[in-house]
Write a protein that holds these residues in place. Structure first.
Motif, PDB file in Angstrom:
ATOM      1  N   ASP A 186      -1.285   3.424  12.846  1.00 49.61           N
ATOM      2  CA  ASP A 186      -0.823   3.376  11.466  1.00 49.61           C
ATOM      3  C   ASP A 186      -1.839   2.592  10.638  1.00 49.61           C
ATOM      4  OD1 ASP A 186       0.450   3.183   9.056  1.00 49.61           O
ATOM      5  OD2 ASP A 186       2.088   1.894   9.769  1.00 49.61           O
ATOM      6  N   PRO A 187      -2.645   3.260   9.806  1.00 52.33           N
ATOM      7  CA  PRO A 187      -3.628   2.550   8.994  1.00 52.33           C
ATOM      8  C   PRO A 187      -3.017   1.834   7.796  1.00 52.33           C
ATOM      9  CG  PRO A 187      -3.708   4.880   8.509  1.00 52.33           C
ATOM     10  CD  PRO A 187      -2.727   4.720   9.641  1.00 52.33           C
ATOM     11  N   ALA A 188      -1.726   2.085   7.516  1.00 47.55           N
ATOM     12  CA  ALA A 188      -1.032   1.442   6.398  1.00 47.55           C
ATOM     13  C   ALA A 188      -1.810   1.599   5.097  1.00 47.55           C
ATOM     14  CB  ALA A 188      -0.771  -0.034   6.712  1.00 47.55           C
ATOM     15  N   TYR A 189      -2.324   2.777   4.858  1.00 53.16           N
ATOM     16  CA  TYR A 189      -3.162   3.027   3.694  1.00 53.16           C
ATOM     17  C   TYR A 189      -2.357   3.051   2.400  1.00 53.16           C
ATOM     18  CZ  TYR A 189      -7.169   5.149   1.242  1.00 53.16           C
ATOM     19  OH  TYR A 189      -8.203   5.404   0.399  1.00 53.16           O
ATOM     20  N   LEU A 190      -1.048   3.274   2.520  1.00 55.32           N
ATOM     21  CA  LEU A 190      -0.212   3.353   1.332  1.00 55.32           C
ATOM     22  C   LEU A 190       0.329   1.993   0.891  1.00 55.32           C
ATOM     23  CD1 LEU A 190       0.932   5.397  -0.678  1.00 55.32           C
ATOM     24  CD2 LEU A 190       2.885   5.730   0.824  1.00 55.32           C
ATOM     25  N   LEU A 191       0.103   0.969   1.706  1.00 52.75           N
ATOM     26  CA  LEU A 191       0.572  -0.365   1.317  1.00 52.75           C
ATOM     27  C   LEU A 191      -0.218  -0.880   0.115  1.00 52.75           C
ATOM     28  CD1 LEU A 191       1.040  -2.251   4.713  1.00 52.75           C
ATOM     29  CD2 LEU A 191       2.813  -1.306   3.227  1.00 52.75           C
ATOM     30  N   PRO A 192       0.460  -1.465  -0.878  1.00 52.64           N
ATOM     31  CA  PRO A 192      -0.246  -1.994  -2.059  1.00 52.64           C
ATOM     32  C   PRO A 192      -0.772  -3.410  -1.812  1.00 52.64           C
ATOM     33  CG  PRO A 192       2.105  -2.229  -2.349  1.00 52.64           C
ATOM     34  CD  PRO A 192       1.922  -1.537  -1.026  1.00 52.64           C
TER      35      PRO A 192
END
Length: 336
Positions: A92-98
């Motif tokens: 999970d690269p967590a690319y959508l986390l702000p």
């Protein structure tokens, strides 16, 4: 195929998009395990639903409350990137986390070492490959050459991120211009809302037809185009060209049921046809319909272009909206 392969050989090299013969057959066989019904259900109910509820919806709630403008194209790419990395590579690269980015190389190096160790441990504990990710399947097959694995990773990230995000970008633009279609989709969502998430999106036929028509108008991979021509077979049979046609949803008013009358893949070649038809077609539709369902159940996506400005279609490897897709998010008066 040859022209496309020459244009993209630096990027894809020996990935599934660029190869033929036994190399292509092997990659497709291994990848096909990710697209059976059990894997698709897992994809929707664990990967997509988590990304939707924990990341995308909260971002939309904040944007609606603060009346901020989002680049919807960028948001969708981040959403799809997280999803493909989870299902294909177990990460999970967590690319959508702000959140603020950290030093990229150090983070990437540490992550690579950690994931590699975890993958070896996981493979040692599993009696079968039923529950491991796509990359682990390739590695367990004995194909651990670094260049080969890199080619696979690049191909599947492009397939899983850029195509679905492009399709959704243009879909949300189109339905904003066709309120009659946009109004029908929440009705379908409401009808299917009692079903489990996997069954709900599988049965969203009107939405499926709308997405299909959007992809006909705005092809996902415009550089790999198909053109119909007249031909004559060796026995003298004349074959007349048939251009891509509208995808028709045949609506019946009894109980508001909708039947999809889809075209054959040679007439509607968005996902290719024949032996090279996209193995991830069903996964793509399930992901897109789940996003449409999750978003339109609570929000309206309103384009924020200047007056009389329309988006520009950019024909890269995948279709893009030039400059992004600025939108405002509005809460619906009544959620479905």
């Amino acid at each position: 195929m040859y022209v496309f392969a020459k244009l993209t050989e630096v990027l894809f090299s020996d990935g599934i998009f660029n190869v033929d013969g036994e190399n292509w057959k092997f990659q497709r066989q291994v990848a096909s395990h990710e697209f059976n019904t059990k894997s698709l259900r897992k994809f929707v109910e664990t990967v997509v639903d988590t990304e939707l509820s924990d990341r995308l919806i909260p971002i939309f709630c904040s944007a609606a409350a603060n009346k901020t403008v989002l680049d919807f194209q960028d948001i969708l790419q981040r959403f799809a990137f997280d999803n493909i990395c989870k299902i294909a590579f177990g990460h999970d690269p967590a690319y959508l986390l702000p959140s603020l980015p950290q030093e990229k190389f150090a983070v990437a190096f540490d992550a690579a070492a950690r994931i590699s160790g975890q993958r070896k441990q996981e493979l040692g504990e599993k009696s079968s490959l039923e529950s491991v990710d796509l990359l682990s399947r390739f590695l367990s097959s004995g194909h651990s050459d670094e260049n080969f694995v890199t080619d696979i990773v690049i191909s599947f990230i492009l397939a899983g991120r850029d195509t679905t995000s492009a399709a959704l970008t243009w879909f949300f633009w189109l339905i904003s211009r066709h309120p009659d279609v946009e109004n029908e989709i929440p009705k379908e969502i409401d009808e299917e809302s009692e079903a489990a998430s996997f069954e709900e999106v599988k049965n969203m036929v009107y939405t499926h037809a709308s997405l299909s028509e959007s992809m006909r108008l705005y092809p996902l991979v415009p550089v790999d185009r198909k053109e119909a021509v007249d031909d004559v077979l060796p026995d003298g049979t004349v074959i007349k060209k048939v251009p891509p046609r509208e995808v028709v949803g045949n609506e019946r008013r009894d109980g508001r049921k909708v039947e999809l009358r889809a075209r054959d893949p040679y007439t509607y070649p968005v996902f290719q046809a024949g032996p090279r038809i996209c193995p991830g077609k069903d996964m793509a539709f399930l992901q897109m319909k789940r996003v449409v369902s999750g978003v339109l159940r609570r929000f309206k996506v309103v384009p924020a272009f200047e007056e009389d400005v329309e988006p520009v279609f950019m024909a890269h490897l995948t279709s893009k909206m030039k400059g992004g897709f600025p939108v405002r998010i509005e809460e619906r008066a009544e959620s479905f």
